[in-house]
Every structure is written in C-alpha cells, then in structure tokens.
Motif scaffolding. Structure first.
Motif, PDB file in Angstrom:
ATOM      1  N   LYS A  75      27.750 -10.767 -12.455  1.00 29.75           N
ATOM      2  CA  LYS A  75      27.430 -10.443 -13.940  1.00 29.75           C
ATOM      3  C   LYS A  75      27.269 -11.965 -14.429  1.00 29.75           C
ATOM      4  O   LYS A  75      26.379 -11.989 -15.468  1.00 29.75           O
ATOM      5  CB  LYS A  75      28.665  -9.928 -14.498  1.00 29.75           C
ATOM      6  CG  LYS A  75      29.211  -8.480 -13.809  1.00 29.75           C
ATOM      7  CD  LYS A  75      30.261  -7.815 -14.431  1.00 29.75           C
ATOM      8  CE  LYS A  75      30.755  -6.804 -14.047  1.00 29.75           C
ATOM      9  NZ  LYS A  75      31.848  -6.313 -14.472  1.00 29.75           N
ATOM     10  N   THR A 404      32.232 -10.376 -19.632  1.00 31.17           N
ATOM     11  CA  THR A 404      31.607  -9.299 -20.684  1.00 31.17           C
ATOM     12  C   THR A 404      29.967  -9.538 -20.572  1.00 31.17           C
ATOM     13  O   THR A 404      29.376 -10.451 -21.006  1.00 31.17           O
ATOM     14  CB  THR A 404      31.924  -9.612 -22.183  1.00 31.17           C
ATOM     15  OG1 THR A 404      33.415  -9.712 -21.910  1.00 31.17           O
ATOM     16  CG2 THR A 404      31.441  -8.540 -23.019  1.00 31.17           C
ATOM     17  N   THR A 405      29.192  -8.390 -20.020  1.00 28.22           N
ATOM     18  CA  THR A 405      27.870  -8.505 -19.860  1.00 28.22           C
ATOM     19  C   THR A 405      27.206  -8.263 -21.312  1.00 28.22           C
ATOM     20  O   THR A 405      27.777  -8.009 -22.427  1.00 28.22           O
ATOM     21  CB  THR A 405      27.351  -7.217 -19.056  1.00 28.22           C
ATOM     22  OG1 THR A 405      27.756  -6.038 -19.809  1.00 28.22           O
ATOM     23  CG2 THR A 405      28.064  -7.247 -17.806  1.00 28.22           C
ATOM     24  N   GLU A 407      25.198  -6.116 -22.094  1.00 28.68           N
ATOM     25  CA  GLU A 407      24.975  -4.758 -22.775  1.00 28.68           C
ATOM     26  C   GLU A 407      26.177  -4.307 -23.485  1.00 28.68           C
ATOM     27  O   GLU A 407      26.014  -3.609 -24.275  1.00 28.68           O
ATOM     28  CB  GLU A 407      25.035  -3.836 -21.401  1.00 28.68           C
ATOM     29  CG  GLU A 407      23.724  -3.739 -20.614  1.00 28.68           C
ATOM     30  CD  GLU A 407      23.507  -5.124 -19.738  1.00 28.68           C
ATOM     31  OE1 GLU A 407      22.215  -5.419 -19.219  1.00 28.68           O
ATOM     32  OE2 GLU A 407      24.491  -5.755 -19.486  1.00 28.68           O
ATOM     33  N   ASN A 408      27.259  -5.286 -23.036  1.00 25.88           N
ATOM     34  CA  ASN A 408      28.507  -4.900 -23.771  1.00 25.88           C
ATOM     35  C   ASN A 408      28.730  -5.824 -24.990  1.00 25.88           C
ATOM     36  O   ASN A 408      29.992  -6.130 -25.319  1.00 25.88           O
ATOM     37  CB  ASN A 408      29.734  -4.965 -22.859  1.00 25.88           C
ATOM     38  CG  ASN A 408      29.889  -3.729 -21.814  1.00 25.88           C
ATOM     39  OD1 ASN A 408      29.454  -2.673 -22.254  1.00 25.88           O
ATOM     40  ND2 ASN A 408      29.900  -4.007 -20.644  1.00 25.88           N
ATOM     41  N   GLY A 409      27.815  -6.618 -25.300  1.00 23.17           N
ATOM     42  CA  GLY A 409      27.868  -7.538 -26.289  1.00 23.17           C
ATOM     43  C   GLY A 409      28.323  -9.128 -26.072  1.00 23.17           C
ATOM     44  O   GLY A 409      28.521  -9.927 -26.833  1.00 23.17           O
TER      45      GLY A 409
END
Length: 641
Positions: A75, A404-405, A407-409
């Motif tokens: 990630k 925290t990717t 896509e998740n902000g």
C-alpha cells in the motif's frame, strides 16, 4: 600480461594492485546519472533493487492476497509511486506543519506544546533516543543527542573552508525555492533562510566533528536528569520527560556535554525568531521528498551538489526506496526467503568459524598482550554471537504500521508522519526495559555487514553473501579475499580502538591492563600515521577519522589470508586479487571529497592498496621488491592483530 577473463594486468600488480585488478573495468565503467558511484557494492545493490522491484510489481497485481506487513508495504509503495496524486496535493500536506511553527508566538507557547512537538518529530535543538546503556547493555537507557547541521560537518563552517560559501549558496537557493513553492513570498523566503543559517552557525561550534564523533566511547556521559534539565530555563525538560516516559528518569546519557553546556546561549528569548526559522527550514527540507515531483526534484539539489549526482532518482525507484526504508525487515524477509540458500549460509558459517579459530590462535600466541588481557580478549571472542542471512522473524514494530490509502483520503506525507510517530513512541517505550539482543539493525536485503559493540555480535545480511564478495562458483581463496575479509573485518571491530573498550557483554568496561592498552594505542597511532595525509581526490585522508575502520581492515585481511591458507586449494594470487576486486569503485570527485571529510572509512582504492603492503605474503606472492610501487619498508608495516 593481462588476464582477459578477470581483466587483471598481473605485470602491474607490483606497482598498483588496485589499478592492475580494476584498471580495465575503470576505463569502461559508467556512473549512473542518479548515482555518485559505481562498483562492487553499488552494482550489487542495483541488481537487488531491480530484482525486488520486478518482484513487487508482480505482487502488486495480487495485492489483495497479501497479509500483515507485506500488505501494508505494498500500500505504501503504491502511494509513494502515485505521483499524479502527489502532484495534485502539492504543498497542501506540508502546510499545516509549517503553520504550526509559524504560529508560535514565543518560547512559552513552544513549552506548552513541547511533548506533542517531540512526538510529532518536529525539529528542536535537542533530541532524545533510547538505546542500550553502554555500561549495562542488558537494559535500555535514555540518551540526549544533538541536532544535525545544514552542512555535512562542523568543519564546513570554518572561515578558511572554501566550500562553505559555495555550499551555503546552493542550500539557500534551494530552500528559498522550496519555501516559495509553499506560498511564501521571495522576500519572506530569503529572510527565513538567512535567519535559519544564523541559528545553525551558532550551533556549529558546540557540536562534534566527524573526527571527534569517531571515538564513540566518549558518547557515554551520564548525569542526573535533574542536572540535565537545567541546560535550559526556557523549556521544562522535566515535564517533557514525565509526559514522554511516564516518569522522570533518574539519569540521562549526554552524548555531547559541551553542546548542552552551551544550549542556554543557543536557544533563548533573543534567538527565538532565528530558531523558529531554523525549524521551518529543517521541516521543509525534511519533507520535500514526500511531496510533488517539483518538490522532490528541487529538494534534492543540495544532496546532488554534495555528491556530484547528475540526476534525481527515478520516480519508481524513489518510491521503492521510500517504502522499503519503512518496511525494511518485511522486504528483507521476502528477499532472503526467495534468493538466499541454506548451502550458502552453511558455507559462510564455516568461514566464520575458521576466522574465529584463526583469531583465537593469534590471541593465544600474541607476543605483546599480557596474560590477563589475553584471557579477557579470548573470552570476548568466545562470547561473540553470529547472525547470518536474515532474522528469525520480522520486527514487531512493522506490524504496527497501518497505511491509509489514497482511496481512503491518505497522503504519502500523512502516512510517513504517522509511521514516524509510532516508531518514536515505540523507541521511548523501551526505556528501562531489557535489550532485545536478537534485533537486527539492517534489512536482509542490504549489501553490508556490521559488528555491534553493545551486543558483541556480528551480522551478515543475505544480500552481501553473493559475488563479488561470495559465490559457490568462486574458489575458496577468492571467497576469503571477499566475504572472508569482510567477516574478519567485522570480528576485528571487536578489537579496534573503539570496540576494544567494550567487554564480552558489550559493556563499556576497561578489560585491559595499563601497559597493554598503552602498547595497543601505539600500534593504533602507527595505523593513523600510515593513512594520515595520503593524497586522494584533491584532498588528504584523515588518519584519526578512519583509524577504527583501518584497524578492522588490517586485522580482517590478515586473518582472512591465514584462513584461506588453511584450505587445501588455497591460491594467494586469487586471494589478493579477490580483495582488490571487491573495492572497485568509480565515484564523482564531489562524492570522494565529501567522504574524505565525513566517512570513517578510507577511500576504497586505498583500502585495497595500503593494507596488502602490511602483509609479508603479498611481497612473496607477487615478487614485490624495493623498486616497486607497492613496496613498503618492513619497519613501516603495521601489524596489530
């Protein structure tokens, strides 16, 4: 005569071993634009990077199948490589940090948020670290360190150093450009940098140079924490310690007492504005590589100037370096299980045992050690621990990192800051707890090796256990000239001018008689003299800076040679040429000059050429006489172990 297979010019060896072995390679070798050097270590490292990047590109296709730290590594790697998002974010992820510094009205405001400031890793003119107590290495103790300077070493700030103005100009221009990119005006940026440099110049006279830091036994300066806290009246260090460690430690080990004696004059109400600007400069430089491509390119300018690199690392490779730097154990574990074999491990362990046996015999028959010192030295050797290949398990710290990717902000910088805080708190939580002696300091995918004086342990990561250092396809003598000398080098660190001050448990403890230590110091002084002042890259070698590594090289080469001779198929020509081959290096002049000033290792070419001159077998193997360039008069040859 030139050996076309190995490109060795044997007729040249008597005058220049390094050039005879590596001359043909040097003619054609090129330094990649994003490198400062090429050669044995760097080329091997590049090949490993290429293999791993290809492996992880395949894994990314099935990233949802990954578990544990590997899933988080993938990630972070993807986030670091997502330059479209990084460019879109620009300076936005950094601005809240810069604003936090800007908004500080005075020292009292800094004091009120000091604990959070430290946990977040924001710059301060002091720092804490938890590591093994140097006099009781079974328990972790608290250390107080000093801040790094803008320039590579305090000696660069000397008025007579011609590099000072040139480098400060490059650093200033780069940092001003970074600040403008973060929406400061040109005038504001210029004023901030000028002020920050003024603060850095005030720090410089009070910290150690690289030469002074090379004697790391002088790091051990324990004092009551209550006394240490009086270093500044502006900040409440007692309250800070209570918050960071739950209780105020009774003792702190101060690595550079002279700096803390000067701290009140460096950090006070009069210098507050300069310190704030110093913090801004430190912060924007520290985080520029985690932002957009423009920030990354601009932020590498000073480093490229120092090293002579012509280009910044590619985006994909920089993303790999960033993610693997965070998940070093995870990446190393993957590498070792895929590329490292049991046969190689068994062979290397055999070589280590051979080397230890040689060392033990030498200590037993040593003519200048007294009996009491000899027995303690043998005890230290018998207690020496060995780690080869990779650790038994991935460090538990890496299981704590949750990414925290995008896509998740999540942003790259936000994740790096979170990881940094987790790592820092993990380090602080070890205070007063037992030291984990099995914990590796390097990833198994690192082309390097080390001796840890606090643990009396030698470690050989899997990555270095391959050609040119080691190969099952090479003769035993070639391997002894490569990895054998590296192994014996690390063993020798247990008995160099630093390692010799630590006992079999890794405690700073004088186990020498006065007479023996005085004799050892005379031999160490001879090693200093052998290298001191040797011309290289337009400068000169600092014998004091490099003495510990030179002692380790000398002991390592000598013992590896004896071990090679114990094998049935020994070939000293292969041994000595193998030794010279592993040091083949082509580097930019800027990088060579930088290393002369700050590196505890002598230049690779001199490591190859100078040490062999101390060995009688080198002269007989190649028929070296007084008229040859590689000749050194017997009375000038240095033998310690």
């Amino acid at each position: 005569m030139t050996d076309t297979k190995d490109q060795i010019n044997y007729s040249m060896i008597k005058d220049d071993l390094y050039q005879a072995v590596n001359g043909e390679w040097l003619k054609t070798a090129t330094i990649p634009a994003d490198h400062a050097s090429a050669g044995g270590f760097m080329d091997l490292n590049d090949n490993i990077d290429k293999e791993l990047m290809a492996d992880f590109a395949d894994l990314q296709k099935h990233a949802t199948d990954a578990e544990g730290p590997m899933a988080e590594f993938l990630k972070l790697y993807a986030l670091a490589a997502n330059f479209q998002k990084r460019d879109q974010d620009g300076a936005a992820p950094l601005k809240p940090l810069l604003k936090q510094i800007e908004d500080l009205p005075d020292m009292a405001a800094l004091n009120a948020q000091l604990s959070n400031w430290v946990k977040m890793g924001l710059p301060l003119p002091f720092n804490f670290d938890v590591d093994a107590d140097m006099k009781n290495t079974s328990v972790n103790a608290l250390f107080a360190g000093v801040p790094g300077l803008f320039l590579p070493d305090k000696t660069y700030y000397a008025k007579d150093n011609p590099a000072k103005d040139q480098l400060l100009t490059v650093f200033s221009n780069m940092t001003q450009q970074l600040l403008v990119m973060a929406d400061y005006s040109s005038a504001e940026a210029e004023a901030i940098v000028k002020s920050a440099i003024r603060f850095d110049e005030n720090i410089a006279p009070h910290v150690k140079s690289a030469e002074e830091s090379a004697d790391y036994s002088k790091m051990y300066n324990p004092m009551p924490f209550s006394e240490f806290a009086q270093s500044t009246s502006e900040l409440d260090l007692t309250a800070l310690a209570k918050d960071l460690f739950d209780q105020v430690p009774e003792q702190i080990i101060v690595t550079e007492p002279a700096y803390y004696q000067a701290l009140a004059g460096i950090m006070n109400l009069e210098t507050f504005d300069d310190m704030k600007n110093w913090m801004l400069v430190k912060t924007i430089n520290a985080y520029s590589s985690y932002l957009s491509e423009e920030f990354r390119q601009t932020g590498s300018t000073f480093g490229r100037t120092l090293s002579g690199r012509k280009a910044t690392t590619s985006q994909q490779k920089s993303a790999f370096y960033l993610a693997s730097g965070v998940f070093g154990q995870t990446v190393g574990d993957f590498y070792a299980h895929k590329y490292f074999g049991d046969k190689a491990k068994a062979d290397v362990e055999h070589m280590v045992k051979q080397m230890i046996a040689v060392y033990k015999n030498r200590l037993s028959t040593n003519q200048w050690l007294g009996e009491a010192t000899r027995q303690k030295a043998i005890l230290k050797l018998d207690t020496l621990e060995l780690q080869v290949g990779f650790p038994d398990h991935i460090d538990q710290l890496e299981y704590k990192f949750k990414i925290t990717t995008a896509e998740n902000g999540g942003s790259l910088m936000q994740n790096i800051r979170q990881i940094s805080e987790i790592s820092r708190l993990d380090n602080y939580a070890r205070l007063g707890k037992p030291v984990d002696r099995s914990r590796w300091e390097m990833s198994a995918s690192t082309v390097n090796a080390y001796y840890h004086p606090f643990k009396n342990i030698i470690v050989f990561p899997a990555a270095i256990l391959q050609a040119p250092f080691y190969s099952l396809d090479q003769s035993s003598s070639q391997n002894y000239g490569g990895i054998g000398a590296v192994i014996a080098h690390e063993i020798s660190h247990a008995f160099d001018n630093n390692g010799a001050l630590f006992d079999e448990h890794g405690n700073l403890n004088n186990w020498w008689t006065k007479e023996d230590h005085e004799h050892f110091q005379k031999l160490a002084d001879q090693m200093i003299q052998e290298f001191d002042g040797l011309p290289f890259a337009g400068g000169k070698v600092n014998g004091k800076l490099t003495v510990s590594e030179n002692i380790a090289d000398a002991g390592g080469l000598s013992c590896a040679e004896e071990a090679a001779k114990n094998e049935a198929d020994y070939d000293l020509k292969a041994f000595f040429t193998g030794w010279a081959r592993v040091w083949r290096t082509k580097a930019t002049k800027e990088y060579q000059q930088l290393l002369l000033n700050i590196d505890v290792h002598a230049p690779a070419e001199l490591r190859a050429n100078v040490q062999v001159k101390n060995l009688a077998d080198f002269y007989t193997t190649f028929n070296v006489t007084e008229t040859d360039g590689m000749y050194l008069a017997p009375e000038k040859r240095v033998t310690i172990w």
